[in-house]
Design a protein around this motif. Structure first.
Motif, PDB file in Angstrom:
ATOM      1  N   THR A  18       2.399  19.355 -25.950  1.00  0.00           N
ATOM      2  CA  THR A  18       1.869  19.136 -25.168  1.00  0.00           C
ATOM      3  C   THR A  18       2.908  17.747 -24.139  1.00  0.00           C
ATOM      4  OG1 THR A  18      -0.722  19.874 -24.606  1.00  0.00           O
ATOM      5  CG2 THR A  18       0.404  18.040 -22.476  1.00  0.00           C
ATOM      6  N   PHE A  19       3.991  18.116 -23.452  1.00  0.00           N
ATOM      7  CA  PHE A  19       4.776  17.008 -22.847  1.00  0.00           C
ATOM      8  C   PHE A  19       3.863  16.087 -21.334  1.00  0.00           C
ATOM      9  CE2 PHE A  19       7.653  16.683 -18.980  1.00  0.00           C
ATOM     10  CZ  PHE A  19       8.622  15.378 -19.669  1.00  0.00           C
ATOM     11  N   LEU A  20       4.062  14.742 -21.786  1.00  0.00           N
ATOM     12  CA  LEU A  20       3.394  14.056 -21.429  1.00  0.00           C
ATOM     13  C   LEU A  20       4.435  13.175 -20.971  1.00  0.00           C
ATOM     14  CD1 LEU A  20       0.311  12.899 -20.116  1.00  0.00           C
ATOM     15  CD2 LEU A  20      -0.063  11.891 -22.257  1.00  0.00           C
ATOM     16  N   GLY A  21       5.227  13.163 -20.347  1.00  0.00           N
ATOM     17  CA  GLY A  21       5.559  12.207 -19.559  1.00  0.00           C
ATOM     18  C   GLY A  21       5.457  11.027 -18.662  1.00  0.00           C
ATOM     19  N   ALA A  22       4.797  11.495 -17.750  1.00  0.00           N
ATOM     20  CA  ALA A  22       3.568  11.080 -17.330  1.00  0.00           C
ATOM     21  C   ALA A  22       2.821  10.465 -17.402  1.00  0.00           C
ATOM     22  CB  ALA A  22       3.022  12.071 -15.478  1.00  0.00           C
ATOM     23  N   HIS A  23       2.598   9.932 -18.381  1.00  0.00           N
ATOM     24  CA  HIS A  23       1.642   8.591 -19.312  1.00  0.00           C
ATOM     25  C   HIS A  23       1.170   7.512 -18.487  1.00  0.00           C
ATOM     26  CE1 HIS A  23      -0.228   8.060 -23.317  1.00  0.00           C
ATOM     27  NE2 HIS A  23      -1.392   8.057 -22.679  1.00  0.00           N
ATOM     28  N   VAL A  24       2.252   6.608 -18.493  1.00  0.00           N
ATOM     29  CA  VAL A  24       2.106   5.777 -17.342  1.00  0.00           C
ATOM     30  C   VAL A  24       4.257   5.436 -17.185  1.00  0.00           C
ATOM     31  CG1 VAL A  24      -0.061   5.111 -18.649  1.00  0.00           C
ATOM     32  CG2 VAL A  24       2.449   3.974 -19.580  1.00  0.00           C
ATOM     33  N   ALA A  37       7.636  22.299 -26.445  1.00  0.00           N
ATOM     34  CA  ALA A  37       6.543  22.289 -25.443  1.00  0.00           C
ATOM     35  C   ALA A  37       5.620  23.477 -24.850  1.00  0.00           C
ATOM     36  CB  ALA A  37       6.309  21.029 -24.581  1.00  0.00           C
ATOM     37  N   ARG A  38       4.356  24.029 -25.765  1.00  0.00           N
ATOM     38  CA  ARG A  38       3.387  24.633 -24.227  1.00  0.00           C
ATOM     39  C   ARG A  38       3.017  24.164 -23.157  1.00  0.00           C
ATOM     40  NH1 ARG A  38      -2.326  27.276 -26.035  1.00  0.00           N
ATOM     41  NH2 ARG A  38      -2.020  29.078 -24.393  1.00  0.00           N
ATOM     42  N   TRP A  39       2.481  23.189 -22.927  1.00  0.00           N
ATOM     43  CA  TRP A  39       1.780  22.813 -22.160  1.00  0.00           C
ATOM     44  C   TRP A  39       2.879  21.442 -21.095  1.00  0.00           C
ATOM     45  CZ3 TRP A  39      -2.522  25.389 -21.272  1.00  0.00           C
ATOM     46  CH2 TRP A  39      -3.168  25.661 -22.234  1.00  0.00           C
ATOM     47  N   VAL A  40       2.419  20.205 -20.104  1.00  0.00           N
ATOM     48  CA  VAL A  40       2.552  19.434 -19.690  1.00  0.00           C
ATOM     49  C   VAL A  40       1.114  19.018 -18.600  1.00  0.00           C
ATOM     50  CG1 VAL A  40       2.519  20.959 -17.576  1.00  0.00           C
ATOM     51  CG2 VAL A  40       4.245  18.913 -17.103  1.00  0.00           C
ATOM     52  N   ASP A  41       1.348  17.842 -19.165  1.00  0.00           N
ATOM     53  CA  ASP A  41      -0.700  17.329 -18.461  1.00  0.00           C
ATOM     54  C   ASP A  41       1.028  15.484 -17.810  1.00  0.00           C
ATOM     55  OD1 ASP A  41      -2.647  16.031 -19.074  1.00  0.00           O
ATOM     56  OD2 ASP A  41      -2.664  15.978 -20.858  1.00  0.00           O
ATOM     57  N   VAL A  42      -0.786  15.810 -16.898  1.00  0.00           N
ATOM     58  CA  VAL A  42      -0.168  13.931 -16.211  1.00  0.00           C
ATOM     59  C   VAL A  42      -1.290  13.206 -15.732  1.00  0.00           C
ATOM     60  CG1 VAL A  42      -0.833  15.384 -14.420  1.00  0.00           C
ATOM     61  CG2 VAL A  42       0.760  12.818 -13.741  1.00  0.00           C
ATOM     62  N   PHE A  43      -1.577  11.646 -16.234  1.00  0.00           N
ATOM     63  CA  PHE A  43      -2.217  10.386 -16.171  1.00  0.00           C
ATOM     64  C   PHE A  43      -2.392  10.323 -14.542  1.00  0.00           C
ATOM     65  CE2 PHE A  43      -3.641   6.078 -17.352  1.00  0.00           C
ATOM     66  CZ  PHE A  43      -5.059   6.549 -17.210  1.00  0.00           C
ATOM     67  N   CYS A  44      -3.855  11.280 -14.320  1.00  0.00           N
ATOM     68  CA  CYS A  44      -3.715  11.429 -12.578  1.00  0.00           C
ATOM     69  C   CYS A  44      -4.990  10.404 -12.442  1.00  0.00           C
ATOM     70  CB  CYS A  44      -4.218  12.359 -12.120  1.00  0.00           C
ATOM     71  SG  CYS A  44      -4.051  12.176 -10.430  1.00  0.00           S
ATOM     72  N   GLU A  45      -4.178   9.101 -11.756  1.00  0.00           N
ATOM     73  CA  GLU A  45      -5.965   7.693 -12.216  1.00  0.00           C
ATOM     74  C   GLU A  45      -4.748   6.899 -11.009  1.00  0.00           C
ATOM     75  OE1 GLU A  45      -8.800   7.798 -13.225  1.00  0.00           O
ATOM     76  OE2 GLU A  45      -8.970   8.406 -14.821  1.00  0.00           O
ATOM     77  N   GLU A  96       2.628  12.634  -6.701  1.00  0.00           N
ATOM     78  CA  GLU A  96       3.174  12.506  -8.375  1.00  0.00           C
ATOM     79  C   GLU A  96       2.892  13.404  -8.694  1.00  0.00           C
ATOM     80  OE1 GLU A  96       3.818   7.202  -7.570  1.00  0.00           O
ATOM     81  OE2 GLU A  96       2.364   8.260  -8.603  1.00  0.00           O
ATOM     82  N   ALA A  97       1.809  13.539  -9.593  1.00  0.00           N
ATOM     83  CA  ALA A  97       1.123  14.311 -10.739  1.00  0.00           C
ATOM     84  C   ALA A  97       1.308  15.871 -10.240  1.00  0.00           C
ATOM     85  CB  ALA A  97      -0.397  14.188 -10.613  1.00  0.00           C
ATOM     86  N   ARG A  98       0.855  16.173  -8.251  1.00  0.00           N
ATOM     87  CA  ARG A  98       1.348  17.805  -8.386  1.00  0.00           C
ATOM     88  C   ARG A  98       2.876  18.136  -8.833  1.00  0.00           C
ATOM     89  NH1 ARG A  98      -1.033  16.594  -3.827  1.00  0.00           N
ATOM     90  NH2 ARG A  98      -2.806  18.374  -4.114  1.00  0.00           N
ATOM     91  N   HIS A  99       3.302  17.023  -8.234  1.00  0.00           N
ATOM     92  CA  HIS A  99       4.579  17.228  -8.412  1.00  0.00           C
ATOM     93  C   HIS A  99       5.448  16.962  -9.868  1.00  0.00           C
ATOM     94  CE1 HIS A  99       9.156  17.067  -7.706  1.00  0.00           C
ATOM     95  NE2 HIS A  99       9.541  16.025  -8.791  1.00  0.00           N
ATOM     96  N   VAL A 100       4.855  16.562 -10.735  1.00  0.00           N
ATOM     97  CA  VAL A 100       5.690  16.701 -12.454  1.00  0.00           C
ATOM     98  C   VAL A 100       4.736  17.999 -12.960  1.00  0.00           C
ATOM     99  CG1 VAL A 100       4.363  16.004 -14.232  1.00  0.00           C
ATOM    100  CG2 VAL A 100       5.638  14.349 -12.496  1.00  0.00           C
TER     101      VAL A 100
END
Length: 404
Positions: free
Chosen positions: A176-182, A210-218, A229-233
């Motif tokens: 999972t690609f989690l570049g949008a972690h923090v 990667a198979r997945w894209v993820d984002v820390f939406c908080e 921002e999360a929707r864009h990523v």
């Protein structure tokens, strides 16, 4: 393989006729997760399984088992599908024991400690990261986990995130690609610039591994990401061919759950703070609610209410969230025990969530169950029943079965 006088196995499923088959017998209780068998986990007692290659070829009562080339007797133990850990951050460097001690002394977790792992991970070489990942994966298998998802998110640079995913891909297809972690420190005054970096050059470098894209939406966490921002990523990731998952509603009420359902994400993970609209959205959609009780244990946060989700018809998964800051554990059995004790799940529901639920969270139909055609991922319990996973917390009962 089948000799004269072998029963026609009307009570079993499938046909065992190929060479080099292994019969696993001595199973006092088998969790199949086969809906056709009824109940929460499709229990079969005094069972046997025939494996050909890496697949289940036959399941049924031991008294009707066909012949096989090899026999493995588990000695009157229970067998469950291999645990599916659908949320980990298992490729990293560094240690955050001090942060844990501070939380136990009363400090509140706000996500800020991730920066220390980012610094350590950036400084580590490939060999160190690879060795750490392999050690954690070996711990997982020794406790019955056979399928693991691994996220990036501890480098937060183009080359660094691509490196983490390449290393993770050596060990699992569930990357999972989690570049949008923090938000990394160097972009503290340029949120928009970092979001564009993640959705552009970083994604392009990472997508091949990667198979997945993820984002820390908080939105309440200053270094995490809001709904826009999360929707864009997520939109950029899915346009690049990745499938979506979301970190949501961990630190407070927010848009993460409904964003996950809106974008068709396979899973929304944490779900600690939910309102009625969140539950209704999950109930009406296909997004799995992945609960991570080891995080609540490690952060002294409220536990999610799994009962509320299950009663609303939501598919629930359990995972470890193995990471150095908020859940430095590889134990799916402990997650099961906590789900039963703290989240109002029955033992059967918790085992289902840790197996079939995790498979649903990864959109996999070849793991998480023991039915004909599934991967032959068997976990043996040093116990007569799956209930012992919650009944005897902390005891090393589970191990993945390694066939000869």
């Amino acid at each position: 393989m089948t000799g004269p006088g072998t029963p026609a196995v009307p009570e079993g499923d499938g046909v065992a006729g190929a060479p080099s088959a292994t019969l696993v017998t001595g199973i006092v209780e088998l969790v199949t997760n086969d809906p056709a068998r009824g109940g929460t986990v499709g229990l079969l007692r005094d069972a046997a399984v025939v494996i050909v290659g890496d697949r289940v070829a036959w399941v049924g009562p031991a008294a009707h088992a066909p012949d096989a080339d090899r026999r493995v007797d588990v000695g009157g133990r229970a067998v469950v599908p291999g645990f599916v850990d659908s949320h980990t951050h298992a490729v990293f460097a560094g240690d955050r024991a001090g942060e844990f001690a501070a939380r136990m002394a009363g400090e509140r977790y706000d996500g800020g400690g991730i920066a220390s792992t980012v610094a350590a991970t950036r400084a580590a070489d490939d060999d160190a990261l690879r060795a750490g990942l392999r050690r954690l994966l070996a711990e997982m298998r020794a406790q019955g986990t056979t399928t693991v998802e691994v996220k990036s998110g501890y480098a937060l640079t183009v080359d660094g995130e691509a490196r983490l995913l390449r290393l993770a891909r050596e060990a699992t297809a569930e990357t999972t690609f989690l570049g949008a972690h923090v938000l990394p420190p160097e972009y503290a005054r340029d949120r928009a610039g970092y979001v564009e970096l993640v959705a552009g050059p970083m994604l392009a470098a990472c997508a091949p591994s990667a198979r997945w894209v993820d984002v820390f939406c908080e939105p309440g966490a200053p270094t995490a990401f809001d709904a826009d921002e999360a929707r864009h990523v997520l939109g950029a990731g899915t346009a690049a061919g990745l499938e979506a998952r979301v970190h949501g509603n961990q630190l407070g009420h927010g848009p993460g759950v409904r964003l996950a359902v809106e974008t068709g994400a396979a899973s929304v993970d944490h779900c600690t703070y939910l309102d009625d609209d969140d539950v209704a959205a999950l109930s009406a959609g296909r997004t799995v609610a992945t609960l991570l009780p080891l995080v609540e244990l490690s952060t002294r946060s409220p536990y999610p209410d799994a009962r509320r989700l299950l009663d609303a018809g939501v598919t629930v998964a359990l995972a470890t969230d193995c990471n150095p800051g908020t859940s430095f554990s590889t134990s799916m059995p402990l997650a099961i025990a906590l789900a039963v004790r703290e989240m109002r799940m029955t033992p059967a529901e918790a085992v289902h969530a840790a197996t079939a639920g995790g498979a649903r969270a990864l959109r996999r139909d070849d793991v998480g169950s023991l039915v004909v055609g599934a991967r032959a991922d068997l976990t043996v319990l040093d116990a007569p029943s799956h209930v012992h996973l919650a009944y005897r917390p902390g005891v090393p009962l589970a191990r993945a079965l390694d066939l000869p």
